[in-house]
Design a protein around this motif. Sequence first.
Motif, mmCIF file in Angstrom:
data_model
loop_
_atom_site.group_PDB
_atom_site.id
_atom_site.type_symbol
_atom_site.label_atom_id
_atom_site.label_comp_id
_atom_site.label_asym_id
_atom_site.label_seq_id
_atom_site.Cartn_x
_atom_site.Cartn_y
_atom_site.Cartn_z
ATOM 1 N N GLN A 101 0.820 -1.205 0.000
ATOM 2 C CA GLN A 101 0.000 0.000 0.000
ATOM 3 C C GLN A 101 0.862 1.267 0.000
ATOM 4 O O GLN A 101 0.557 2.242 -0.702
ATOM 5 C CB GLN A 101 -0.930 -0.010 1.226
ATOM 6 N N THR A 157 1.822 1.845 -3.421
ATOM 7 C CA THR A 157 0.706 2.292 -4.260
ATOM 8 C C THR A 157 0.438 3.786 -4.041
ATOM 9 O O THR A 157 0.231 4.545 -4.987
ATOM 10 C CB THR A 157 -0.572 1.480 -3.921
ATOM 11 N N TRP A 158 0.448 4.196 -2.761
ATOM 12 C CA TRP A 158 0.233 5.624 -2.469
ATOM 13 C C TRP A 158 1.346 6.467 -3.088
ATOM 14 O O TRP A 158 1.102 7.516 -3.655
ATOM 15 C CB TRP A 158 0.227 5.860 -0.959
ATOM 16 N N ALA A 206 0.815 7.164 -6.412
ATOM 17 C CA ALA A 206 -0.272 8.133 -6.609
ATOM 18 C C ALA A 206 0.143 9.528 -6.118
ATOM 19 O O ALA A 206 -0.699 10.419 -5.973
ATOM 20 C CB ALA A 206 -1.521 7.664 -5.879
ATOM 21 N N ALA A 222 -8.127 2.258 1.540
ATOM 22 C CA ALA A 222 -6.832 2.854 1.181
ATOM 23 C C ALA A 222 -6.948 3.840 0.024
ATOM 24 O O ALA A 222 -6.304 4.892 0.021
ATOM 25 C CB ALA A 222 -5.854 1.742 0.828
ATOM 26 N N GLU A 223 -7.806 3.519 -0.946
ATOM 27 C CA GLU A 223 -7.858 4.355 -2.147
ATOM 28 C C GLU A 223 -8.468 5.736 -1.880
ATOM 29 O O GLU A 223 -8.319 6.652 -2.686
ATOM 30 C CB GLU A 223 -8.584 3.632 -3.295
ATOM 31 N N LEU A 224 -9.157 5.858 -0.728
ATOM 32 C CA LEU A 224 -9.759 7.160 -0.413
ATOM 33 C C LEU A 224 -8.761 8.092 0.272
ATOM 34 O O LEU A 224 -8.994 9.298 0.397
ATOM 35 C CB LEU A 224 -10.978 6.987 0.500
#
Length: 613
Positions: A427, A430-431, A434, A593-595
């Motif tokens: 994660q 991934t962040w 992003a 997590a995506e929020l």
Amino acid sequence: MKDRKTSTKARPPDADDAPAREARLQGLVHELQVHQLELELQNEALRNAHTELLLAAAVFAHSYDGIMVCDRDELIVDVNPAFTRITGYAREEAIGRKPSLLASGLTADGVFEAMRQSLDEHRCWRGEIVNRRKGGALYPQAMSIAAVADAAGRVSNYVAVFSDISKLKFHEAELLRIANYDTLTGLPNRRLFSDRLQLALARSRRSGNPLAICYLDLDGFKDVNDRHGHAAGDQLLMTIARNLSAALRAEDTVARLGGDEFALLIDVEQDSHCEAAMERVLAATRLPVAINGQNHSVSGSLGLTIYPADDADAETLLRHADQAMYLAKEAGKNGFHRFDLARDQGVKAVNRQRQRLEQAMQGGELLLHYQPKVDLSTGRVMGAEALVRWQHPEHGLLLPGAFLGILQNTSLEVVLGEWVIDHVLTQIGTWRAAGLRLGASANISPYHLLQPDFAERLAALLQCHPDIDAALLELEILESAALSDATQAAGTLAKCRALGVKLSLDDFGTGYSSLALLRQLPLDVLKVDQTFVSGMLEDPSDQALVEGVIHLAQAFGCDVIAEGVETPEHGAVLLAKGCSVCQGYGIARPMPAELLPAWSREWSNSARWTRPH
Ligand code: C2E
Ligand code: MG
Ligand code: MG
């Protein structure tokens, strides 16, 4: 014609009769030849019959099996030498007597009736009976009898052929003994015990008497074996076997299942008698045993279950008794424990839940939500805590309180912990991709942390994510985890820290850490427990506690974070006391997590919280 006739009559007799005589003679010769031929044939038949008779006589005389011929009145008319060898009766002693001469009175009920019936209906019989020799000795014999009919179809004789099967029976009994009894103690073995258990269950069903199924394991037997040798151990087992048998009634069963384990079946008549029976068994186990002139004594741990209160099948009943025996051992040995059905069902239910949860892990039903941690003094998002959730197909999204307890102190806790660390590392990557450089923390259970290879496995997980800075990973350790084995925990934490990972002590204030222990642990962060934070506005002692933790953290050179920050007031008080890093519903609830990137941007741009600067 007339003349010729007359002239023929007139011929001299010699001359006239010659041809006729010739013919007669030839006829006679022919007859003689035929007769001779017939005689020869008869002779041959006689010779053949004679040979057959000789053969039959030889068979009769030399047969290894006993042969007894009776007439239709069942009187013995002849016996062969083997009969005499087997029964001890000479031919003259047997002839004229009935076969009951050999009767023992021990042949199983109904055998003679069956013999009679079969001889009447089928003219033969085959079976086993027990006879008595002339000398009185008993012997089993296998016998076949044929009823012989005369030309008119009436039974004229009975021919019995028999053999002594004592040796066969002996071997059979020996095999049976080996298969069913323990060679050392002579007690029934597991196999015979199972048979007896089946019978005892059927008996209990009929009589209504409860049946105690017990599992006895000796305490300290290994010690006797190790210190005094196996011969002494064997002696002890044999004596205990005898003592146990003596302590029970003949209709009860003591069996040796192997090693120092015994199984018992006790007809307890009433449930309330059970305790006394168990005490008797334990007392018999403890009786001193003399070995090489020295008295030895061991105790026993006894587990029992009572049928029909425990209405299970034979195999399960023994397993229940075995389980109860383990609890008797755990409770300090030299005692008995009764199997608790309700408890067992509870354990089974937990096992089922555990299996279901394992399935959920493998099936991707677990997920992580992340709760941000922010610095209220700067507005910076400092990181996020990973909190596990179970997206249950029937019950919806479950919080850890609903399922983590099932895993407690099992290897599944390790599996889950490693899964969380691995996902958190992924994660973070991934962040970052992003555009959000954010660290995250994983909660580590006490059982997981105290695994001897915790640090090595963590290193391996970090290696699987070589592009992630280890400093972005934080481990939240429960205060109680650090306490249970402080030295080991301190060693493990030191290794983790050497890997570059951050360490925080979670729910601080709820455990009982001493200051000495705190100093021993290599920590980066103390996390003030949310109960103090939430109570702090109303309760001055909670406020004092929060203050104390903040000062303690400063004294140890650790950062401090407050969790459970639900309102701006909480935040303001914490800030005023010098704790600026906070986490709580007042800032953000745990979220997918995506929020988080969007939330983080929004948080940084707004100034929802009072900032002193
Ligand atoms: P924790 O580590 O102390 O996590 C904080 C818990 O407090 C979380 O509950 C969080 O949702 C809740 N919380 C956060 N802010 C507030 C607030 O302002 N008010 C209140 N009332 N609660 C707040 P959650 O997610 O239910 O987790 C409960 C506990 O379960 C965690 O306590 C942690 O001990 C354990 N846990 C969660 N995830 C994991 C995990 O992945 N592994 C392990 N071993 N334990 C976990
Ligand atoms: Mg935590
Ligand atoms: Mg906590």
